[in-house]
Design a protein around this motif. Structure first.
Motif, short mmCIF file in Angstrom:
data_model
loop_
_atom_site.label_atom_id
_atom_site.label_comp_id
_atom_site.label_asym_id
_atom_site.label_seq_id
_atom_site.Cartn_x
_atom_site.Cartn_y
_atom_site.Cartn_z
N LEU A 19 36.72 41.68 43.52
CA LEU A 19 37.35 41.33 42.24
C LEU A 19 36.31 41.04 41.17
O LEU A 19 36.42 41.52 40.04
CB LEU A 19 38.24 40.10 42.43
CG LEU A 19 39.64 40.30 42.99
CD1 LEU A 19 40.33 38.96 43.16
CD2 LEU A 19 40.48 41.20 42.09
N HIS A 20 35.30 40.27 41.53
CA HIS A 20 34.28 39.90 40.54
C HIS A 20 33.41 41.09 40.14
O HIS A 20 32.96 41.18 39.00
CB HIS A 20 33.40 38.77 41.11
CG HIS A 20 34.04 37.42 41.05
ND1 HIS A 20 34.14 36.69 39.90
CD2 HIS A 20 34.64 36.67 42.02
CE1 HIS A 20 34.76 35.54 40.13
NE2 HIS A 20 35.06 35.50 41.42
N GLY A 23 36.95 44.49 39.85
CA GLY A 23 38.28 44.28 39.31
C GLY A 23 39.40 44.58 40.29
O GLY A 23 39.19 45.19 41.34
N PRO A 93 38.98 36.76 38.64
CA PRO A 93 39.41 37.89 37.81
C PRO A 93 40.84 38.31 38.15
O PRO A 93 41.18 38.44 39.33
CB PRO A 93 38.40 38.98 38.17
CG PRO A 93 37.18 38.24 38.61
CD PRO A 93 37.69 37.02 39.32
N ASP A 94 41.65 38.48 37.12
CA ASP A 94 43.06 38.86 37.31
C ASP A 94 43.83 37.82 38.13
O ASP A 94 44.83 38.13 38.78
CB ASP A 94 43.18 40.24 37.98
CG ASP A 94 42.55 41.34 37.15
OD1 ASP A 94 42.95 41.51 35.98
OD2 ASP A 94 41.66 42.03 37.66
N GLN A 149 43.48 36.75 30.25
CA GLN A 149 42.65 37.65 31.06
C GLN A 149 42.81 39.10 30.63
O GLN A 149 41.84 39.86 30.66
CB GLN A 149 42.99 37.46 32.54
CG GLN A 149 42.58 36.08 33.04
CD GLN A 149 42.80 35.87 34.52
OE1 GLN A 149 43.86 36.19 35.06
NE2 GLN A 149 41.80 35.31 35.20
N LYS A 153 39.72 41.39 29.08
CA LYS A 153 39.42 42.72 29.63
C LYS A 153 39.41 43.76 28.51
O LYS A 153 38.54 44.65 28.47
CB LYS A 153 40.44 43.08 30.69
CG LYS A 153 40.11 44.35 31.47
CD LYS A 153 41.17 44.62 32.53
CE LYS A 153 41.19 43.56 33.60
NZ LYS A 153 42.13 43.88 34.71
#
Length: 216
Positions: A19-20, A23, A93-94, A149, A153
């Motif tokens: 994720l980091h 994504g 993230p997300d 978020q 992005k």
């Protein structure tokens, strides 16, 4: 990595790493297996789908939320819990999208929901108002962070200057007397969007509305 060394905690750590670095769109069983240095079929001993990975991540996010101390002021306690929830989601993230796309069926997450109910229960809210009040605040917090978020992005991908130019171009293409309030509030906004101050401003409006409903 040997199969017997894989567990859900290690899988969660690997998913967070992806994720980091790449994504949510790149969080796949194949990429997760590659990160763990195993073949994808080996993961099926522990998780059956990407949805289960998301469930693990939602539990991780819930575990990062620090509960406030009990207070006689339910608005203050709910504000602190909401801030802690926002920060936990922002740390991944997300994070907000993950929370929205998963069921609240894990231990830490159910404890979080229980805490929200408990705050209203201790404040002597009517039984039929507790569930709706908790759901309303949860929806606000998660939706706010989702917007934060998504906008971050977009800024990362397009650049802030390009976004500002597109807004200005679209707005000024229409005569001001046709959309005067858009000119006033969007062309030269008086407040910042998507920061802690604006989060708290919106939360206060919701809490005051809930309090007014209780005082009726």
């Amino acid at each position: 990595m040997a199969k017997n060394k894989i567990n859900k905690e290690i899988i969660t750590e690997a998913a967070l790493s992806i994720l980091h670095e790449k994504g949510l769109a790149n969080l796949t069983m194949r990429n997760l297996a590659a990160n763990l240095k195993v073949k994808a079929p080996a993961l099926y001993w522990y998780i059956k789908s990407k949805q289960e990975i998301l469930q693990l991540l939602s539990e991780y996010i819930s575990s990062q939320i620090e509960y406030p101390e009990e207070s006689k002021d339910w608005e203050e306690e709910m504000t602190l819990l909401s801030l802690a929830s926002r920060r936990a989601m922002l740390s991944v993230p997300d994070g907000a999208e993950i929370m929205m796309d998963t069921l609240p069926v894990s231990k830490k997450r159910l404890h979080l929901i229980n805490k929200a109910f408990e705050i209203f229960h201790r404040a002597n809210f009517p039984e039929d108002k507790i569930f709706l009040s908790a759901i309303l605040i949860n929806s606000y917090v998660t939706s706010f962070v989702l917007d934060e978020q998504k906008q971050k992005k977009m800024i990362d991908e397009m650049g802030k200057e390009e976004i500002v130019n597109q807004f200005k171009g679209a707005i000024t293409a229409i005569p001001e007397d046709n959309i005067p309030h858009v000119y006033r509030y969007m062309l030269t906004p008086k407040t910042k969007l998507n920061d802690e101050e604006s989060f708290l401003a919106g939360l206060r409006i919701i809490l005051k509305g809930i309090k007014a409903e209780m005082d009726r």
